[in-house]
Scaffold this motif. Structure first.
Motif, PDB file in Angstrom:
ATOM      1  N   GLY A  71       0.803  -1.208   0.000  1.00  0.00           N
ATOM      2  CA  GLY A  71       0.000   0.000   0.000  1.00  0.00           C
ATOM      3  C   GLY A  71       0.842   1.268   0.000  1.00  0.00           C
ATOM      4  N   GLU A  72       0.161   2.385  -0.042  1.00  0.00           N
ATOM      5  CA  GLU A  72       0.824   3.689  -0.056  1.00  0.00           C
ATOM      6  C   GLU A  72       1.685   3.857   1.195  1.00  0.00           C
ATOM      7  OE1 GLU A  72      -0.399   8.458  -0.187  1.00  0.00           O
ATOM      8  OE2 GLU A  72      -1.946   6.873  -0.263  1.00  0.00           O
ATOM      9  N   GLY A  73       2.872   4.378   0.999  1.00  0.00           N
ATOM     10  CA  GLY A  73       3.760   4.651   2.113  1.00  0.00           C
ATOM     11  C   GLY A  73       4.660   3.502   2.513  1.00  0.00           C
ATOM     12  N   VAL A  74       4.493   2.322   1.918  1.00  0.00           N
ATOM     13  CA  VAL A  74       5.334   1.168   2.245  1.00  0.00           C
ATOM     14  C   VAL A  74       6.562   1.180   1.351  1.00  0.00           C
ATOM     15  CG1 VAL A  74       5.499  -1.346   2.322  1.00  0.00           C
ATOM     16  CG2 VAL A  74       3.374  -0.212   3.000  1.00  0.00           C
ATOM     17  N   THR A  75       7.719   1.231   1.957  1.00  0.00           N
ATOM     18  CA  THR A  75       8.970   1.261   1.182  1.00  0.00           C
ATOM     19  C   THR A  75       9.856   0.049   1.439  1.00  0.00           C
ATOM     20  OG1 THR A  75      10.047   2.549   2.939  1.00  0.00           O
ATOM     21  CG2 THR A  75       8.983   3.785   1.157  1.00  0.00           C
ATOM     22  N   GLU A  76       9.605  -0.679   2.529  1.00  0.00           N
ATOM     23  CA  GLU A  76      10.495  -1.780   2.911  1.00  0.00           C
ATOM     24  C   GLU A  76      10.179  -3.080   2.191  1.00  0.00           C
ATOM     25  OE1 GLU A  76      12.140  -3.917   7.034  1.00  0.00           O
ATOM     26  OE2 GLU A  76      10.725  -2.250   7.135  1.00  0.00           O
ATOM     27  N   PHE A  77       8.918  -3.227   1.711  1.00  0.00           N
ATOM     28  CA  PHE A  77       8.509  -4.477   1.085  1.00  0.00           C
ATOM     29  C   PHE A  77       7.850  -4.213  -0.257  1.00  0.00           C
ATOM     30  CE2 PHE A  77       8.242  -5.121   5.712  1.00  0.00           C
ATOM     31  CZ  PHE A  77       9.140  -6.172   5.859  1.00  0.00           C
ATOM     32  N   SER A  78       7.975  -5.201  -1.167  1.00  0.00           N
ATOM     33  CA  SER A  78       7.339  -5.104  -2.479  1.00  0.00           C
ATOM     34  C   SER A  78       6.909  -6.494  -2.929  1.00  0.00           C
ATOM     35  CB  SER A  78       8.299  -4.488  -3.498  1.00  0.00           C
ATOM     36  OG  SER A  78       9.497  -5.241  -3.597  1.00  0.00           O
ATOM     37  N   ALA A  79       6.142  -6.551  -4.018  1.00  0.00           N
ATOM     38  CA  ALA A  79       5.607  -7.820  -4.508  1.00  0.00           C
ATOM     39  C   ALA A  79       6.724  -8.841  -4.705  1.00  0.00           C
ATOM     40  CB  ALA A  79       4.856  -7.592  -5.817  1.00  0.00           C
ATOM     41  N   GLY A  80       6.460 -10.061  -4.239  1.00  0.00           N
ATOM     42  CA  GLY A  80       7.423 -11.141  -4.373  1.00  0.00           C
ATOM     43  C   GLY A  80       8.270 -11.386  -3.134  1.00  0.00           C
ATOM     44  N   ASP A  81       8.300 -10.440  -2.217  1.00  0.00           N
ATOM     45  CA  ASP A  81       9.089 -10.613  -0.995  1.00  0.00           C
ATOM     46  C   ASP A  81       8.486 -11.697  -0.109  1.00  0.00           C
ATOM     47  OD1 ASP A  81      10.803  -8.625  -1.776  1.00  0.00           O
ATOM     48  OD2 ASP A  81      10.007  -7.097  -0.405  1.00  0.00           O
ATOM     49  N   ARG A  82       9.361 -12.444   0.545  1.00  0.00           N
ATOM     50  CA  ARG A  82       8.938 -13.469   1.504  1.00  0.00           C
ATOM     51  C   ARG A  82       8.933 -12.853   2.893  1.00  0.00           C
ATOM     52  NH1 ARG A  82      12.309 -17.399   2.217  1.00  0.00           N
ATOM     53  NH2 ARG A  82      11.097 -19.299   1.861  1.00  0.00           N
ATOM     54  N   VAL A  83       7.809 -12.959   3.588  1.00  0.00           N
ATOM     55  CA  VAL A  83       7.647 -12.271   4.869  1.00  0.00           C
ATOM     56  C   VAL A  83       6.938 -13.170   5.881  1.00  0.00           C
ATOM     57  CG1 VAL A  83       7.616  -9.956   3.854  1.00  0.00           C
ATOM     58  CG2 VAL A  83       5.466 -11.231   4.113  1.00  0.00           C
ATOM     59  N   ALA A  84       7.065 -12.788   7.148  1.00  0.00           N
ATOM     60  CA  ALA A  84       6.363 -13.498   8.225  1.00  0.00           C
ATOM     61  C   ALA A  84       5.931 -12.486   9.262  1.00  0.00           C
ATOM     62  CB  ALA A  84       7.258 -14.571   8.837  1.00  0.00           C
ATOM     63  N   TRP A  85       4.994 -12.892  10.130  1.00  0.00           N
ATOM     64  CA  TRP A  85       4.447 -11.971  11.123  1.00  0.00           C
ATOM     65  C   TRP A  85       3.870 -12.740  12.307  1.00  0.00           C
ATOM     66  CZ3 TRP A  85       2.566 -13.219   6.390  1.00  0.00           C
ATOM     67  CH2 TRP A  85       1.323 -13.871   6.345  1.00  0.00           C
ATOM     68  N   ALA A  86       3.879 -12.077  13.457  1.00  0.00           N
ATOM     69  CA  ALA A  86       3.254 -12.637  14.656  1.00  0.00           C
ATOM     70  C   ALA A  86       1.951 -11.936  14.968  1.00  0.00           C
ATOM     71  CB  ALA A  86       4.199 -12.521  15.850  1.00  0.00           C
ATOM     72  N   GLU A  87       1.767 -10.733  14.437  1.00  0.00           N
ATOM     73  CA  GLU A  87       0.567  -9.954  14.727  1.00  0.00           C
ATOM     74  C   GLU A  87      -0.040  -9.433  13.426  1.00  0.00           C
ATOM     75  OE1 GLU A  87       1.743  -7.022  17.629  1.00  0.00           O
ATOM     76  OE2 GLU A  87       1.384  -8.435  19.269  1.00  0.00           O
ATOM     77  N   GLY A  88      -0.802 -10.306  12.775  1.00  0.00           N
ATOM     78  CA  GLY A  88      -1.501  -9.956  11.550  1.00  0.00           C
ATOM     79  C   GLY A  88      -2.923 -10.484  11.621  1.00  0.00           C
ATOM     80  N   PRO A  89      -3.847  -9.762  12.258  1.00  0.00           N
ATOM     81  CA  PRO A  89      -5.222 -10.254  12.437  1.00  0.00           C
ATOM     82  C   PRO A  89      -5.859 -10.689  11.128  1.00  0.00           C
ATOM     83  CG  PRO A  89      -4.867  -8.238  13.692  1.00  0.00           C
ATOM     84  CD  PRO A  89      -3.648  -8.417  12.830  1.00  0.00           C
ATOM     85  N   GLY A  90      -6.544 -11.841  11.171  1.00  0.00           N
ATOM     86  CA  GLY A  90      -7.203 -12.365   9.981  1.00  0.00           C
ATOM     87  C   GLY A  90      -6.349 -13.323   9.182  1.00  0.00           C
ATOM     88  N   SER A  91      -5.389 -13.982   9.840  1.00  0.00           N
ATOM     89  CA  SER A  91      -4.428 -14.818   9.113  1.00  0.00           C
ATOM     90  C   SER A  91      -4.949 -16.192   8.726  1.00  0.00           C
ATOM     91  CB  SER A  91      -3.147 -14.976   9.942  1.00  0.00           C
ATOM     92  OG  SER A  91      -2.464 -13.756  10.057  1.00  0.00           O
ATOM     93  N   TYR A  92      -6.120 -16.621   9.265  1.00  0.00           N
ATOM     94  CA  TYR A  92      -6.709 -17.889   8.830  1.00  0.00           C
ATOM     95  C   TYR A  92      -7.397 -17.657   7.491  1.00  0.00           C
ATOM     96  CZ  TYR A  92      -6.432 -20.035  13.577  1.00  0.00           C
ATOM     97  OH  TYR A  92      -6.037 -20.571  14.790  1.00  0.00           O
ATOM     98  N   ALA A  93      -6.609 -17.395   6.464  1.00  0.00           N
ATOM     99  CA  ALA A  93      -7.174 -17.022   5.166  1.00  0.00           C
ATOM    100  C   ALA A  93      -6.146 -17.237   4.072  1.00  0.00           C
ATOM    101  CB  ALA A  93      -7.606 -15.551   5.190  1.00  0.00           C
ATOM    102  N   GLY A  94      -6.637 -17.194   2.825  1.00  0.00           N
ATOM    103  CA  GLY A  94      -5.735 -17.316   1.687  1.00  0.00           C
ATOM    104  C   GLY A  94      -4.885 -16.074   1.484  1.00  0.00           C
ATOM    105  N   GLN A  95      -5.438 -14.906   1.872  1.00  0.00           N
ATOM    106  CA  GLN A  95      -4.712 -13.642   1.793  1.00  0.00           C
ATOM    107  C   GLN A  95      -5.029 -12.819   3.035  1.00  0.00           C
ATOM    108  OE1 GLN A  95      -5.376 -11.451  -1.884  1.00  0.00           O
ATOM    109  NE2 GLN A  95      -5.619 -13.358  -3.053  1.00  0.00           N
ATOM    110  N   VAL A  96      -4.086 -11.973   3.417  1.00  0.00           N
ATOM    111  CA  VAL A  96      -4.309 -11.124   4.581  1.00  0.00           C
ATOM    112  C   VAL A  96      -3.573  -9.809   4.389  1.00  0.00           C
ATOM    113  CG1 VAL A  96      -2.343 -12.112   5.853  1.00  0.00           C
ATOM    114  CG2 VAL A  96      -4.203 -11.006   7.112  1.00  0.00           C
TER     115      VAL A  96
END
Length: 320
Positions: A71-96
């Motif tokens: 989204g707007e203002g994000v500079t650290e990540f872009s499409a194709g990057d591999r990422v992980a998270w501990a606090e991402g509400p709604g993660s029981y899904a195909g996309q979040v």
């Protein structure tokens, strides 16, 4: 996309798989295609109403995957990057959609399922023995539920720091797993205070890491040395009732803390420090991540039942 939806709070049966609109990244957010989502006790607490949770909602807060859009203002990540998270509400899904500040980059030599499996529980084990009670050479620590996701990781970390681990488990096969992770002494939930006394010559443990809660709380206090610390970080057997502070006095000027992961990764520098340690240890083979079972999204209720029933070892993940 497919997602697990909770329309009313209650038992595992309230979770149903349904089609949902694909998320769109807001300012500061990243949309990720989920490779795996972690299943944790906090998910059970929210679903059942132990923790207040508005409905309807998509459960889950932990996972790993590949960035689809930033989204707007994000500079650290872009499409194709591999990422992980501990606090991402709604993660029981195909996309979040996840706040970019909550994401950590996953090195190419770490599998995404392993990254998903180690986020919440790995961070928890890390802060418990590195920050809440800094373990050092000679520390005697009791680790409850040592064959669980946090327990297996915490046992390994304590041993790497030079500590002695007294591990509690509920069965022989689980005891074998705890021993394999490095536990020095094995005990049941009923007899561990005696094992602690024998192992320490009656002195008591320096620290008890207790994620079981109600069933073990009293015995955990009794197993501590004078000025020892009880670290109550969960309640898989139920929540501990209110405690009279005089119990800490009579037990030997004991310390009691109820930490939460949120307060130990609130700063991005601290978040990246913990993730960097975990990924480095996994890559070097110094930390083994055990995925106990994988479930499709449609079987999220079974995953919750298995976790609550203590029928599992290691980490449980959902795979979209």
């Amino acid at each position: 996309m497919r997602a697990v939806v909770v329309n009313e709070l209650g038992g595992p049966e309230v979770m149903v798989a349904a089609d949902q609109t694909d998320p769109v990244p807001g300012r500061g957010e990243v949309v990720v295609r989920v490779a795996a989502a972690g299943v944790n006790f906090i998910d059970l607490y929210r679903r059942s109403g132990v923790y207040q949770q508005p409905v309807p909602y998509i459960p889950g807060s932990e996972g790993a995957g590949t960035v689809l859009a930033a989204g707007e203002g994000v500079t650290e990540f872009s499409a194709g990057d591999r990422v992980a998270w501990a606090e991402g509400p709604g993660s029981y899904a195909g996309q979040v959609a996840v706040d970019a500040k909550a994401l950590v980059p996953v090195p190419d030599n770490i599998e995404l399922k392993a990254a998903a499996a180690v986020m919440l529980q790995g961070f928890t084990a890390h802060y418990l023995c590195r920050s809440t009670f800094p373990v050092g050479e000679g520390t005697v620590a009791v680790v409850h539920a040592a064959a669980g996701g946090v327990g297996l990781l915490l046992t390994q970390m304590i041993k790497d720091l030079g500590g002695t681990v007294i591990a509690t488990t509920s069965s022989g096969p689980k005891a074998v797993l705890a021993r394999h992770a490095g536990a020095d002494f094995l005990a049941s939930y009923e007899d561990f205070p005696g094992v602690v006394s024998e192992a320490t010559g009656g002195r008591g443990a320096d620290v008890v890491f207790d994620g079981v809660g109600k069933e073990t709380f009293d015995a955990s206090l009794s197993a501590l040395r004078k000025r020892g610390m009880l670290v109550l970080f969960g309640g898989s057997s139920g929540q501990v009732p209110p405690v009279d502070p005089q119990r800490l006095n009579s037990g030997g000027s004991l310390y009691l803390t109820r930490p939460s992961l949120t307060h130990y990764i609130a700063d991005r520098t601290e978040l990246l420090w913990r993730a960097g340690d975990l990924f480095r240890w996994i890559a070097k083979g110094d930390l083994s991540v055990s995925i106990g079972a994988e479930y499709p999204l449609a079987d999220a209720s079974r995953a919750h039942e298995d976790l609550a029933g203590r029928r599992t070892t290691g980490k449980l993940v959902l795979v979209p």
